[in-house]
Design an enzyme around this catalytic site. Structure first.
Site, short mmCIF file in Angstrom:
data_model
loop_
_atom_site.label_atom_id
_atom_site.label_comp_id
_atom_site.label_asym_id
_atom_site.label_seq_id
_atom_site.Cartn_x
_atom_site.Cartn_y
_atom_site.Cartn_z
N ASN A 32 1.53 30.17 51.03
CA ASN A 32 1.31 31.73 50.87
C ASN A 32 0.17 32.26 51.78
O ASN A 32 -0.73 32.91 51.07
CB ASN A 32 1.03 31.87 49.35
CG ASN A 32 1.26 33.34 49.08
OD1 ASN A 32 1.82 34.15 49.65
ND2 ASN A 32 0.40 33.66 48.05
N GLU A 77 5.95 29.59 53.81
CA GLU A 77 5.47 31.02 53.88
C GLU A 77 3.94 30.90 54.44
O GLU A 77 2.90 31.39 53.96
CB GLU A 77 5.18 31.38 52.46
CG GLU A 77 6.35 32.38 51.82
CD GLU A 77 5.92 33.11 50.68
OE1 GLU A 77 5.94 34.15 50.76
OE2 GLU A 77 5.68 32.58 49.51
N ASP A 106 10.52 25.41 49.71
CA ASP A 106 10.60 26.14 48.63
C ASP A 106 12.07 26.52 48.55
O ASP A 106 12.58 27.41 49.08
CB ASP A 106 9.47 27.47 48.63
CG ASP A 106 9.56 28.06 47.46
OD1 ASP A 106 10.32 28.35 46.46
OD2 ASP A 106 8.63 29.12 47.47
N ASN A 118 13.35 28.34 46.00
CA ASN A 118 13.51 29.77 45.06
C ASN A 118 14.74 29.53 44.07
O ASN A 118 15.22 30.57 43.86
CB ASN A 118 13.73 30.73 46.16
CG ASN A 118 12.55 31.34 46.68
OD1 ASN A 118 11.52 31.54 45.79
ND2 ASN A 118 12.12 31.48 47.74
#
Length: 216
Positions: free
Chosen positions: A9, A42, A156, A158
């Site tokens: 992130n 990310e 990830d 999701n």
């Protein structure tokens, strides 16, 4: 071999608060020794925006795929102590240019390593359809290269597969990330011969969440 996967992130933000160095030491994520390979999702940065303290981690070679469509969006990176035979960005015949910076495939002597940040399906029907197409193309891709040598893939996804993987399954049954077809895709991946590493070793563990969405 130690392989770490972490949705970071924002690699610049994580570096600024000192957690990036901790990740490479293994201390932040509870690994006893330095990871051989670490996969970030990310990253939210282009290579040109990163300094040598991020790009040149001692003992590692870094590979990035960054978004070409939006700055500060998406992006994946792999840091490895083992030099790969080849590196590919994107899914062949689907997104060769990997415009959103979502996938890196590193080929090693005995296996392929894939690091992916998969579409979340939010922001409307067009993105949900993009997620569906991406999932379908990705599964075809890994099934094809798995015939050549084993595939280790992380990232990830999701999507939560089963109710045990989600804190509030009933409240999220109609939300992207837990829709029936998204969950079925994960089942299709497993039935194709791939393993959910966490559930293989911890089949019944509850309350093991890597992300908490305050909105749902």
């Amino acid at each position: 071999m130690n392989i770490i996967s972490w949705n970071i992130n924002g690699i610049r933000a994580v570096h600024k608060r000192g957690d990036l160095a901790q990740a490479f030491s293994g201390k932040l994520l509870g690994i006893d020794s330095d990871p051989d390979i670490i996969c970030f999702q990310e990253t939210k940065a282009e290579v040109e925006q990163l300094g040598s303290e991020i790009l040149e981690v001692p003992g590692y070679t870094a590979y990035f795929s960054s978004s070409k469509t939006r700055k500060g969006y998406s992006g994946v990176a792999v840091y490895t102590k083992i030099i790969p035979l080849s590196v590919r960005s994107g899914i062949p015949a689907f997104d060769d240019t990997d415009a959103e910076g979502r996938l890196l495939t590193l080929e090693f002597a005995d296996f392929y390593l894939i690091n992916g940040y998969y579409p979340n399906g939010g922001q409307g029907e067009h993105r949900l359809e993009f997620k569906r197409q991406y999932y379908d193309a990705f599964l075809k891709y890994i099934k094809k290269i798995d015939k050549k040598k084993p595939v280790i893939w992380c990232g990830d996804v999701n999507t939560a597969h089963n109710e045990i993987d989600l804190a509030r399954p009933k409240e999220n049954v109609n939300n992207t990330g837990f829709l029936p077809w998204e969950r079925q895709w994960v089942s299709d991946v497993i039935s194709s011969g791939f393993m959910d590493g966490f559930r293989h070793f911890h089949p019944d563990q509850t309350d093991a969440y890597s992300y908490w969405d305050q909105k749902t």
